[in-house]
Design a protein around this motif. Structure first.
Motif, short mmCIF file in Angstrom:
data_model
loop_
_atom_site.label_atom_id
_atom_site.label_comp_id
_atom_site.label_asym_id
_atom_site.label_seq_id
_atom_site.Cartn_x
_atom_site.Cartn_y
_atom_site.Cartn_z
N ARG A 1 0.85 -1.20 0.00
CA ARG A 1 0.00 0.00 0.00
C ARG A 1 0.88 1.24 0.00
NH1 ARG A 1 -4.05 -0.35 4.89
NH2 ARG A 1 -4.42 1.79 4.19
N LEU A 2 0.57 2.20 -0.86
CA LEU A 2 1.30 3.46 -0.93
C LEU A 2 0.42 4.55 -0.35
CD1 LEU A 2 2.87 3.20 -4.52
CD2 LEU A 2 3.69 2.25 -2.35
N LEU A 3 0.94 5.24 0.68
CA LEU A 3 0.14 6.21 1.41
C LEU A 3 0.73 7.62 1.32
CD1 LEU A 3 0.40 3.40 3.45
CD2 LEU A 3 -1.60 4.58 4.33
N VAL A 4 -0.16 8.60 1.25
CA VAL A 4 0.23 10.01 1.24
C VAL A 4 -0.66 10.76 2.23
CG1 VAL A 4 1.03 9.97 -1.16
CG2 VAL A 4 -1.36 10.54 -0.66
N ARG A 5 -0.28 11.97 2.57
CA ARG A 5 -1.07 12.80 3.46
C ARG A 5 -2.13 13.57 2.66
NH1 ARG A 5 -1.07 11.61 8.81
NH2 ARG A 5 1.04 11.36 9.60
N GLY A 6 -3.35 13.60 3.20
CA GLY A 6 -4.41 14.39 2.59
C GLY A 6 -4.35 15.83 3.10
N GLU A 7 -5.26 16.65 2.63
CA GLU A 7 -5.28 18.06 3.01
C GLU A 7 -5.51 18.26 4.50
OE1 GLU A 7 -8.08 20.11 0.58
OE2 GLU A 7 -6.94 19.81 -1.29
N GLU A 8 -6.21 17.33 5.13
CA GLU A 8 -6.50 17.42 6.56
C GLU A 8 -5.47 16.66 7.40
OE1 GLU A 8 -8.88 19.34 7.69
OE2 GLU A 8 -9.48 19.86 5.63
N GLY A 9 -4.41 16.17 6.74
CA GLY A 9 -3.38 15.42 7.46
C GLY A 9 -3.65 13.95 7.58
N GLU A 10 -4.79 13.50 7.02
CA GLU A 10 -5.13 12.07 7.12
C GLU A 10 -4.31 11.26 6.13
OE1 GLU A 10 -7.83 13.62 3.82
OE2 GLU A 10 -6.72 14.38 5.55
N LEU A 11 -4.13 9.98 6.43
CA LEU A 11 -3.41 9.10 5.52
C LEU A 11 -4.37 8.59 4.46
CD1 LEU A 11 -1.13 6.94 7.86
CD2 LEU A 11 -0.41 8.61 6.15
N ILE A 12 -3.94 8.69 3.21
CA ILE A 12 -4.74 8.25 2.07
C ILE A 12 -3.97 7.17 1.32
CG2 ILE A 12 -5.78 8.94 -0.13
CD1 ILE A 12 -6.08 11.75 1.03
N THR A 13 -4.63 6.07 1.03
CA THR A 13 -4.03 5.01 0.23
C THR A 13 -4.30 5.28 -1.24
OG1 THR A 13 -4.33 3.35 1.97
CG2 THR A 13 -3.99 2.54 -0.27
N LEU A 14 -3.25 5.34 -2.05
CA LEU A 14 -3.42 5.57 -3.47
C LEU A 14 -4.03 4.34 -4.13
CD1 LEU A 14 -0.04 7.36 -4.33
CD2 LEU A 14 -2.25 8.40 -3.83
N LEU B 1 7.62 -5.83 2.07
CA LEU B 1 6.96 -4.53 2.13
C LEU B 1 5.46 -4.69 2.32
CD1 LEU B 1 8.78 -2.83 -0.89
CD2 LEU B 1 8.96 -2.11 1.51
N ASN B 2 4.92 -4.05 3.36
CA ASN B 2 3.48 -4.03 3.57
C ASN B 2 2.88 -2.69 3.13
OD1 ASN B 2 3.79 -6.55 4.79
ND2 ASN B 2 4.02 -5.64 6.82
N LYS B 3 3.49 -1.61 3.63
CA LYS B 3 3.02 -0.27 3.33
C LYS B 3 4.23 0.67 3.23
CE LYS B 3 -0.97 -1.11 6.33
NZ LYS B 3 -1.71 -0.66 7.52
N VAL B 4 4.10 1.68 2.39
CA VAL B 4 5.14 2.71 2.27
C VAL B 4 4.44 4.06 2.32
CG1 VAL B 4 7.06 3.62 0.90
CG2 VAL B 4 6.51 1.18 0.79
N ARG B 5 4.88 4.92 3.24
CA ARG B 5 4.28 6.26 3.35
C ARG B 5 5.28 7.31 2.87
NH1 ARG B 5 4.18 10.53 7.03
NH2 ARG B 5 5.23 9.38 8.69
N PHE B 6 4.87 8.08 1.90
CA PHE B 6 5.71 9.17 1.39
C PHE B 6 5.89 10.23 2.47
CE2 PHE B 6 5.76 13.46 -0.44
CZ PHE B 6 6.93 13.39 -1.19
N VAL B 7 7.13 10.74 2.61
CA VAL B 7 7.43 11.80 3.56
C VAL B 7 7.79 13.10 2.85
CG1 VAL B 7 9.01 12.55 5.40
CG2 VAL B 7 8.17 10.19 5.35
N LYS B 8 8.77 13.05 1.94
CA LYS B 8 9.14 14.25 1.20
C LYS B 8 9.97 13.86 -0.01
CE LYS B 8 13.39 15.17 3.81
NZ LYS B 8 14.15 16.18 4.62
N GLU B 9 10.03 14.76 -0.99
CA GLU B 9 10.83 14.50 -2.16
C GLU B 9 12.29 14.81 -1.88
OE1 GLU B 9 9.12 15.28 -6.19
OE2 GLU B 9 7.76 16.59 -5.06
N GLY B 10 13.17 14.19 -2.65
CA GLY B 10 14.59 14.44 -2.55
C GLY B 10 15.21 14.36 -3.94
N PRO B 11 16.47 14.75 -4.09
CA PRO B 11 17.13 14.64 -5.39
C PRO B 11 17.06 13.22 -5.92
CG PRO B 11 18.49 15.89 -3.86
CD PRO B 11 17.37 15.29 -3.06
N ARG B 12 16.81 13.08 -7.21
CA ARG B 12 16.66 11.75 -7.80
C ARG B 12 17.95 10.94 -7.69
NH1 ARG B 12 12.32 10.41 -10.83
NH2 ARG B 12 10.78 12.03 -11.22
N LEU B 13 17.75 9.64 -7.52
CA LEU B 13 18.85 8.69 -7.55
C LEU B 13 18.67 7.80 -8.76
CD1 LEU B 13 19.02 7.49 -3.83
CD2 LEU B 13 20.45 9.20 -4.93
#
Length: 227
Positions: free
Chosen positions: A141-154, A204-216
């Motif tokens: 599961r890939l998760l991101v933060r919503g506008e209200e700070g909630e976790l959203i599964t893509l 891997l069960n779930k991965v939550r995005f935190v922030k972008e960084g320079p590409r590798l």
């Protein structure tokens, strides 16, 4: 060997993604560059060395505790192979890494990659590198933060024609869950015994995005409880 395979579910500290392959499963390549094995989701997790003691899990009282990743792996190995020495279960290979052990020293890995001219290994310097995967039937599961700070599964399901059911979520996943970005993950750690040897494998069960960084270069569980 244990009659039942032990395992442990962990939430990682923040890491940097490398060789992130989380959108579509891919087959690994052998030394000749040919595809081999079944398609899998996978990535390398690059941790700061000082963060290896900052994993979290639930203890026997269902309380959140902070643990060392090495300690967890050692405990699982002793449960799986009681009385066996770790040095015999996971011998060093020619490169100096422990065969079947899930963590590699980033400084040594950087030296090896640079010596073989397999792209720059500089991103590995000062890190501990863990490889985690999931079989193609079990997309993490890939998760991101919503506008209200909630976790959203893509939503990354595909229709019968192989097209994304939710194109916007697929585009978000491709933009954020790529090599160089930072994330946390929920993983399951499990020892295995195969014809190729002994392994401590991370799934891997779930991965939550935190922030972008320079590409590798290169390609209601614990997550909600701990966030």
């Amino acid at each position: 060997m244990a009659s039942e395979t032990p395992s442990k579910q962990l939430l990682t500290p923040i890491f940097r993604m490398s060789y992130a392959n989380l959108i579509k499963p891919k087959r690994a390549k052998n030394q000749q560059g040919k595809d081999t094995g079944d398609p899998k989701y996978s990535m390398q997790l690059l941790f700061k060395t000082e963060d290896m003691d900052k994993f979290r899990t639930l203890d026997e009282n269902d309380e959140v505790v902070t643990v060392s990743f090495k300690t967890i792996c050692t405990h699982l190995a002793k449960q799986m192979w009681p009385g066996e020495e770790l040095s015999e279960l996971f011998p060093k290979n020619k490169a100096g890494f422990l065969r079947g052990w899930p963590i590699k020293n980033g400084d040594k890995l950087a030296e090896t990659r640079n010596a073989k001219k397999k792209g720059t290994g500089d991103a590995y310097a000062g890190t501990q590198v863990l490889t985690a995967k999931s079989n193609q039937e079990y997309r993490p599961r890939l998760l991101v933060r919503g506008e209200e700070g909630e976790l959203i599964t893509l939503e990354l399901g595909q229709n019968d024609e192989g097209k994304w059911k939710n194109k916007a979520d697929a585009e978000t996943a491709e933009k954020l869950f790529r090599s160089g970005s930072y994330a946390t993950a929920e993983i399951t750690v499990r020892p295995m015994e195969t014809e190729q040897g002994n392994f401590i494998t991370c799934y891997l069960n779930k991965v939550r995005f935190v922030k972008e960084g320079p590409r590798l270069g290169g390609g209601g569980g614990l997550m909600e409880r701990f966030d």
